[in-house]
Design a protein around this motif. Structure first.
Motif, PDB file in Angstrom:
ATOM      1  N   ALA A   1       3.754  -9.579  -1.057  1.00  0.00           N
ATOM      2  CA  ALA A   1       4.079  -8.311  -0.412  1.00  0.00           C
ATOM      3  C   ALA A   1       4.396  -8.583   1.050  1.00  0.00           C
ATOM      4  O   ALA A   1       3.756  -9.407   1.698  1.00  0.00           O
ATOM      5  CB  ALA A   1       2.908  -7.348  -0.524  1.00  0.00           C
ATOM      6  N   GLY A   2       5.411  -7.888   1.557  1.00  0.00           N
ATOM      7  CA  GLY A   2       5.814  -8.047   2.946  1.00  0.00           C
ATOM      8  C   GLY A   2       5.734  -6.738   3.704  1.00  0.00           C
ATOM      9  O   GLY A   2       5.303  -5.711   3.162  1.00  0.00           O
ATOM     10  N   ALA A   3       6.184  -6.758   4.948  1.00  0.00           N
ATOM     11  CA  ALA A   3       6.102  -5.578   5.815  1.00  0.00           C
ATOM     12  C   ALA A   3       6.805  -4.378   5.201  1.00  0.00           C
ATOM     13  O   ALA A   3       6.379  -3.235   5.385  1.00  0.00           O
ATOM     14  CB  ALA A   3       6.694  -5.904   7.181  1.00  0.00           C
ATOM     15  N   GLU A   4       7.900  -4.639   4.423  1.00  0.00           N
ATOM     16  CA  GLU A   4       8.643  -3.526   3.818  1.00  0.00           C
ATOM     17  C   GLU A   4       7.855  -2.854   2.689  1.00  0.00           C
ATOM     18  O   GLU A   4       8.140  -1.722   2.317  1.00  0.00           O
ATOM     19  CB  GLU A   4       9.999  -4.011   3.282  1.00  0.00           C
ATOM     20  N   ASP A   5       6.843  -3.543   2.158  1.00  0.00           N
ATOM     21  CA  ASP A   5       6.029  -2.987   1.064  1.00  0.00           C
ATOM     22  C   ASP A   5       4.855  -2.166   1.581  1.00  0.00           C
ATOM     23  O   ASP A   5       4.593  -1.067   1.073  1.00  0.00           O
ATOM     24  CB  ASP A   5       5.490  -4.122   0.180  1.00  0.00           C
TER      25      ASP A   5
ATOM     26  N   GLY B   1       2.394   0.297   3.101  1.00  0.00           N
ATOM     27  CA  GLY B   1       2.517   1.680   3.553  1.00  0.00           C
ATOM     28  C   GLY B   1       3.656   2.450   2.926  1.00  0.00           C
ATOM     29  O   GLY B   1       3.864   3.618   3.246  1.00  0.00           O
ATOM     30  N   SER B   2       4.389   1.844   2.011  1.00  0.00           N
ATOM     31  CA  SER B   2       5.551   2.528   1.436  1.00  0.00           C
ATOM     32  C   SER B   2       5.147   3.454   0.294  1.00  0.00           C
ATOM     33  O   SER B   2       4.184   3.186  -0.434  1.00  0.00           O
ATOM     34  CB  SER B   2       6.569   1.509   0.922  1.00  0.00           C
ATOM     35  N   PRO B   3       5.887   4.560   0.120  1.00  0.00           N
ATOM     36  CA  PRO B   3       5.616   5.453  -1.015  1.00  0.00           C
ATOM     37  C   PRO B   3       5.785   4.738  -2.357  1.00  0.00           C
ATOM     38  O   PRO B   3       5.058   5.027  -3.307  1.00  0.00           O
ATOM     39  CB  PRO B   3       6.660   6.566  -0.859  1.00  0.00           C
ATOM     40  N   GLY B   4       6.726   3.799  -2.428  1.00  0.00           N
ATOM     41  CA  GLY B   4       6.933   3.058  -3.672  1.00  0.00           C
ATOM     42  C   GLY B   4       5.720   2.241  -4.061  1.00  0.00           C
ATOM     43  O   GLY B   4       5.356   2.174  -5.244  1.00  0.00           O
ATOM     44  N   LEU B   5       5.079   1.606  -3.079  1.00  0.00           N
ATOM     45  CA  LEU B   5       3.881   0.820  -3.362  1.00  0.00           C
ATOM     46  C   LEU B   5       2.736   1.734  -3.787  1.00  0.00           C
ATOM     47  O   LEU B   5       2.026   1.437  -4.746  1.00  0.00           O
ATOM     48  CB  LEU B   5       3.473  -0.006  -2.140  1.00  0.00           C
TER      49      LEU B   5
ATOM     50  N   VAL C   1     -13.759  -0.350  -8.329  1.00  0.00           N
ATOM     51  CA  VAL C   1     -12.409   0.213  -8.388  1.00  0.00           C
ATOM     52  C   VAL C   1     -11.691  -0.204  -7.119  1.00  0.00           C
ATOM     53  O   VAL C   1     -12.221  -0.035  -6.016  1.00  0.00           O
ATOM     54  CB  VAL C   1     -12.443   1.757  -8.470  1.00  0.00           C
ATOM     55  N   GLY C   2     -10.490  -0.772  -7.275  1.00  0.00           N
ATOM     56  CA  GLY C   2      -9.761  -1.155  -6.076  1.00  0.00           C
ATOM     57  C   GLY C   2      -8.445  -1.829  -6.393  1.00  0.00           C
ATOM     58  O   GLY C   2      -8.019  -1.906  -7.545  1.00  0.00           O
ATOM     59  N   HIS C   3      -7.816  -2.285  -5.327  1.00  0.00           N
ATOM     60  CA  HIS C   3      -6.553  -3.019  -5.454  1.00  0.00           C
ATOM     61  C   HIS C   3      -6.497  -4.065  -4.349  1.00  0.00           C
ATOM     62  O   HIS C   3      -7.207  -3.953  -3.338  1.00  0.00           O
ATOM     63  CB  HIS C   3      -5.352  -2.067  -5.353  1.00  0.00           C
ATOM     64  N   ILE C   4      -5.671  -5.080  -4.559  1.00  0.00           N
ATOM     65  CA  ILE C   4      -5.497  -6.115  -3.541  1.00  0.00           C
ATOM     66  C   ILE C   4      -4.087  -6.679  -3.656  1.00  0.00           C
ATOM     67  O   ILE C   4      -3.570  -6.864  -4.756  1.00  0.00           O
ATOM     68  CB  ILE C   4      -6.569  -7.223  -3.674  1.00  0.00           C
ATOM     69  N   LEU C   5      -3.486  -6.907  -2.507  1.00  0.00           N
ATOM     70  CA  LEU C   5      -2.165  -7.532  -2.417  1.00  0.00           C
ATOM     71  C   LEU C   5      -2.316  -8.903  -1.780  1.00  0.00           C
ATOM     72  O   LEU C   5      -3.168  -9.113  -0.916  1.00  0.00           O
ATOM     73  CB  LEU C   5      -1.215  -6.677  -1.582  1.00  0.00           C
ATOM     74  N   ASN C   6      -1.472  -9.841  -2.225  1.00  0.00           N
ATOM     75  CA  ASN C   6      -1.459 -11.208  -1.700  1.00  0.00           C
ATOM     76  C   ASN C   6      -2.843 -11.859  -1.707  1.00  0.00           C
ATOM     77  O   ASN C   6      -3.261 -12.485  -0.727  1.00  0.00           O
ATOM     78  CB  ASN C   6      -0.890 -11.241  -0.272  1.00  0.00           C
TER      79      ASN C   6
ATOM     80  N   ASP D   1      -1.944  -0.464   2.784  1.00  0.00           N
ATOM     81  CA  ASP D   1      -1.473  -0.189   4.145  1.00  0.00           C
ATOM     82  C   ASP D   1      -1.365  -1.448   4.990  1.00  0.00           C
ATOM     83  O   ASP D   1      -1.057  -1.375   6.185  1.00  0.00           O
ATOM     84  CB  ASP D   1      -2.412   0.825   4.825  1.00  0.00           C
ATOM     85  N   GLY D   2      -1.653  -2.607   4.387  1.00  0.00           N
ATOM     86  CA  GLY D   2      -1.571  -3.867   5.118  1.00  0.00           C
ATOM     87  C   GLY D   2      -2.837  -4.234   5.852  1.00  0.00           C
ATOM     88  O   GLY D   2      -2.852  -5.187   6.632  1.00  0.00           O
ATOM     89  N   GLU D   3      -3.925  -3.492   5.600  1.00  0.00           N
ATOM     90  CA  GLU D   3      -5.206  -3.806   6.236  1.00  0.00           C
ATOM     91  C   GLU D   3      -5.903  -4.915   5.461  1.00  0.00           C
ATOM     92  O   GLU D   3      -5.910  -4.912   4.223  1.00  0.00           O
ATOM     93  CB  GLU D   3      -6.108  -2.558   6.276  1.00  0.00           C
ATOM     94  N   PRO D   4      -6.524  -5.873   6.161  1.00  0.00           N
ATOM     95  CA  PRO D   4      -7.215  -6.962   5.468  1.00  0.00           C
ATOM     96  C   PRO D   4      -8.390  -6.448   4.629  1.00  0.00           C
ATOM     97  O   PRO D   4      -9.091  -5.519   5.044  1.00  0.00           O
ATOM     98  CB  PRO D   4      -7.731  -7.853   6.606  1.00  0.00           C
ATOM     99  N   VAL D   5      -8.568  -7.052   3.455  1.00  0.00           N
ATOM    100  CA  VAL D   5      -9.712  -6.732   2.605  1.00  0.00           C
ATOM    101  C   VAL D   5     -10.322  -8.035   2.098  1.00  0.00           C
ATOM    102  O   VAL D   5      -9.630  -9.030   1.911  1.00  0.00           O
ATOM    103  CB  VAL D   5      -9.338  -5.835   1.397  1.00  0.00           C
TER     104      VAL D   5
END
Length: 195
Positions: free
Chosen positions: A28-32, A34-38, A82-87, A131-135
């Protein structure tokens, strides 16, 4: 993270043999972020996981080339996660803080069979939220297994790849026998799903 319940649209689950399951997913990159699509994709993945009666699901399991997975499951102690994680990146847990556990494992993309797969009983995953915040997510027991299994998906690997050639062949034969019943049950759950 505050995700709860199935909110989005149910997408088809990709099955073993689909090329996207064998490719390393794009980060996932900056364009992903916070996007409505994500946001919509994450909701769709929760809904799909619920209908398929899964513990978790990776983006490539709904046909999307993205380093993302979601989970909604109970661990060995009855605690719901319950959750999600990117990268996600899995930390190397020191040997004296983990042990290898051999336990049956299945996969939504391999409908039907379960096979014993060794995994560590503790995992720490680092990545980002939508939203790109570290988890940082720590899992023990079944939840640790889940985090490892889904991270494997993002690298283009299935639990079948951790089996001997003979066990893999047996699992695929079993899947051929059970697949139609599993997919019919998913279709019925989708039909009964509140709109």
């Amino acid at each position: 993270m505050a995700e709860t319940g199935p909110r989005g649209a149910v997408r088809p689950v990709t099955l073993v043999g689909d090329d996207i399951l064998r490719r390393r997913c794009r980060p996932a990159g900056a364009e992903d972020f916070g996007s409505p699509g994500l946001a919509a994709l994450i909701e769709d993945m929760f809904a799909t996981n619920d209908v398929a009666e899964g513990a978790a699901i990776a983006a490539n399991q709904v046909g999307v080339d993205l380093r993302l997975f979601v989970w909604d499951m109970e661990d060995d102690w009855g605690v719901r996660h319950v959750g999600h994680i990117l990268n996600p990146v899995l930390d190397e847990v020191p040997a004296d803080e983990r042990r290898l556990v051999e336990q049956a494992e299945g996969c939504l993309s391999v409908p039907g069979p379960y096979r014993v797969v060794p995994r560590t009983d503790r995992t720490v995953a680092r990545g980002f939220d939508q939203d790109g915040e570290p988890v940082v997510v720590e899992g023990r027991g079944y939840f640790a297994r889940c985090l490892q299994h889904e991270t494997d998906h993002l690298h283009g690997r299935l639990y079948l790849d951790r089996l001997s050639r003979r066990e893999r062949a047996a699992a695929l034969r079993e899947m051929a026998e059970l697949r139609d019943g599993v997919l019919a049950r998913r279709a019925e759950r989708l039909r009964l799903r509140p709109r």
